[in-house]
Enzyme design. Structure first.
Site, PDB file in Angstrom:
ATOM      1  N   ASP A 303       1.060  -1.193  -0.011  1.00 42.46           N
ATOM      2  CA  ASP A 303       0.017  -0.164   0.153  1.00 42.46           C
ATOM      3  C   ASP A 303       0.851   1.092  -0.094  1.00 42.46           C
ATOM      4  OD1 ASP A 303      -2.688   1.271   0.494  1.00 42.46           O
ATOM      5  OD2 ASP A 303      -1.606   2.132   2.218  1.00 42.46           O
ATOM      6  N   GLU A 340       1.581  -0.383  -5.020  1.00 41.16           N
ATOM      7  CA  GLU A 340       0.644   0.478  -5.423  1.00 41.16           C
ATOM      8  C   GLU A 340       1.373   1.865  -5.614  1.00 41.16           C
ATOM      9  OE1 GLU A 340      -3.383   2.570  -3.496  1.00 41.16           O
ATOM     10  OE2 GLU A 340      -1.967   2.250  -2.044  1.00 41.16           O
TER      11      GLU A 340
END
Length: 665
Positions: A303, A340
């Protein structure tokens, strides 16, 4: 140091404290305190008797008054966290697990089809899974769910965070919870709320074993398990929020600060972990190795991964020590690494810039595909004009121009149209605006620019004409995703038309709005059949290619044709009125995988199958007419012609706003 019977070694990094105590609950239930008198390189350590398996424990500076809240400092390496009426404690967990002959499937990237899902939301409403297993690790491993994933054609599950997390204070004030779990407090601790009631009652070891059994079951049928991990920040938030662990132990080491001592926040979550500190890099690497070694995890999606690669000047560096270390680590060798590739700091968009060995979420693919099939269609419906087919063609070809600069190929592009964050695929076709009122922020949260199109009516409608148009657009989106080079990712439920009623930020909706509804109508059943068929077509197209396909330009071959079956020219690509292209996929070794024909126009389009003279470039076809068979078309009416045979140089027709797929016979 020789082992001491009945004692364990306790160590914690806290360089700013003169000395620390470990507080723990012994076998009788009484709380004890032992001073850790040894101190080496910022680590307080010592041997402690009476801290047995299952004991709860925490740390506190020696001689300092205990906090009125009772909240001591958790172990950053704690294997479990226990919530005792709002007071959190680390738990000492030991023991092994019978993995039998379990082995990681090692699905090649070429064959990978990722399915992003939430452990709880995936099974919470499934009527064929026993009630006590719904919403749990065990439920995800139930034969009903495993068989479903296999029938669909999924190779790889990407689970939303399963690490121990906290609900943000503003959500607690609203009576809501952080459903997605992107607010980690323990990088080594599982979230117990996804375990069955029986496992939770039995304790952390049983919770871990239930998770391991899930992984083992999925591996037994060849399905990989990836974890979505959040190392970019912690649940401690800003300095005005409660201290649980990192801030109290070594705030100046664990978190990034500016020149004035304030938190430097590139995550939007109040703090950012400082990956320029060796101890932070070590913590993340130790955590990753733990999940691979102890839980047989196959890979990770990171993330806000840009925050993990920012240097001392706060610039992203693809040669950052953490990124280098992950790629060089022997335990993590072979694990799938997915970034990401953005955060909210300056220079935060880095899609295509991660180093070899990483695969990036490709937001350029997402936006371009949405533009072509949704925003452009909306513009045309209101009298405007959509874009050309050229940008979409780049996506079909694997967005190679994005990744070539980093030394990577289309296999570094993780393609998606929808993910947990944003509209579902069905809602992209049903809503122009977000509808996040249930989140308690007066619809201010969530993205405003979704590139969506409601086809004339906002939200629910009984108009079959509009429903048919939405269904066709959903098929086009799914077909583009599954027929593009790169690695496709399906957001759970998109294959059956899951809706969140227009909520594009359901992070705090731990209820039926965000859970997958398995009571399917005819249209939803049809979407499943379409998705399953497209995955099978994708697999058949790739079957004769090498596993590193498309590794280099010379190892893959894409030929582009216009509606007349002639090679595309610059004029064709730049024609604002042209939304038609034919893509012949294969390799120069003589393999032709198939033909994909895109018609993004509002009217049916007559086409001429590719000129046979152009097919000589494939090596084995020397100008003879080649027979093509219609495998599938997203035009529901035209799909009744499935199986029709058309030779190269002959004519066919592709429906308005549709994709037709052919194979050689």
């Amino acid at each position: 140091m020789p082992a001491i019977p009945g004692a364990v070694n306790v160590a914690v990094f806290a360089p700013g404290h003169a000395t620390l105590d470990v507080h723990f609950q012994d076998a009788s239930g009484a709380w004890q305190r032992v001073e850790l008198k040894a101190f080496t390189d910022g680590v307080h350590h010592g041997t402690v008797k009476g801290l047995d398996a299952g004991s709860r424990y925490a740390f506190w500076p020696h001689g300092q008054a205990l906090p009125a809240s009772g909240q001591l400092l958790l172990d950053p390496y704690g294997r479990a966290i226990d919530d005792d009426g709002g007071v959190l404690r680390s738990v000492y967990v030991t023991g092994g697990f019978d993995w039998g002959d379990d082995s990681r499937p090692h699905v090649p990237w070429r064959d990978t089809v990722v399915y992003e899902c939430h452990v709880k939301g995936q099974t919470m409403l499934h009527p064929e899974i026993p009630e006590e297993l719904r919403g749990t690790y065990a439920g995800l491993a139930h034969p009903v769910m495993v068989d479903y994933l296999l029938e669909l054609g999924i190779t790889t599950l990407e689970l939303l965070p399963v690490h121990y997390h906290l609900d943000e204070p503003h959500l607690q004030d609203l009576g809501l919870a952080n459903y997605w779990g992107y607010n980690t407090l323990g990088f080594f601790a599982l979230w117990p709320g996804y375990a069955t009631a029986a496992a939770q009652a039995a304790g952390p070891r049983a919770v871990q074993d239930e998770f391991r059994a899930m992984v083992k079951k999925l591996h037994s049928v060849g399905i990989e398990v990836l974890l979505d991990v959040v190392y970019n920040h912690t649940a401690e938030g800003g300095k005005d929020q409660d201290t649980y662990s990192f801030r109290g132990l070594a705030d100046h080491v664990y978190y990034r600060h500016d020149g004035h001592g304030n938190y430097l926040d590139t995550t939007g979550c109040g703090n950012t972990m400082n990956f320029n500190e060796p101890r932070v890099i070590q913590l993340a690497l130790d955590s990753l190795r733990y999940w691979v070694e102890e839980f047989h995890i196959d890979g990770f999606r990171f993330d806000l991964a840009v925050s993990l690669g920012r240097d001392g000047q706060n610039h992203f560096n693809p040669r950052h020590p953490f990124l280098v270390a992950v790629g060089a680590d022997s335990v993590l060798s072979g694990a799938k690494l997915v970034s990401e590739p953005w955060d909210v700091g300056d220079g935060g968009w880095q899609t295509g810039h991660f180093p070899p060995g990483w695969t990036d979420w490709n937001d350029n693919f997402r936006d371009t595909v949405r533009d072509f099939w949704l925003a452009d269609q909306a513009a045309a419906a209101s009298g405007g004009q959509g874009g050309t087919v050229a940008r979409l063609a780049s996506c079909l070809a694997g967005s190679t121009e994005l990744f070539v600069g980093s030394g990577r190929t289309a296999l570094a592009s993780l393609n998606f149209v929808a993910a947990h964050d944003g509209f579902t695929l069905a809602d992209l076709t049903s809503y122009l605006r977000k509808h996040n009122e249930a989140n308690g922020e007066e619809n201010r949260d969530g993205h405003d620019h979704n590139r969506s199109y409601n086809h004339g009516v906002e939200g629910h409608t009984g108009d079959s004409r509009i429903l048919d148009a939405r269904e066709r657009t959903a098929r086009n989106l799914m077909a583009t995703l599954l027929l593009s080079l790169g690695v496709p990712m399906i957001c759970a439920g998109d294959e059956i038309g899951r809706s969140q009623q227009g909520n594009n930020n359901a992070y705090c909706q731990d209820n039926a709005l965000a859970w997958t509804n398995w009571q399917l109508d005819e249209r939803e059943h049809r979407m499943f059949d379409v998705t399953r068929r497209l995955i099978r077509i994708r697999r058949s197209f790739l079957a004769h290619q090498p596993y590193n396909y498309p590794a280099r330009e010379e190892s893959s071959y894409l030929l582009w044709f216009n509606a007349d079956g002639e090679p595309m020219t610059p004029e064709d690509w730049n024609d604002p009125d042209s939304r038609m292209v034919q893509l012949l996929m294969g390799s120069p070794q003589g393999v032709i995988d198939g033909l994909v024909v895109i018609n993004g126009g509002r009217q049916p389009q007559k086409i001429v199958m590719p000129d046979p003279r152009s097919l000589q470039e494939f090596g084995k076809h020397r100008g003879e007419k080649i027979p093509f068979e219609l495998l599938y078309t997203t035009s529901h009416v035209d799909d009744q012609r499935r199986g029709a045979k058309i030779r190269s140089g002959e004519k066919d027709i592709v429906g308005a706003n549709a994709i037709s797929i052919y194979r050689l016979t």
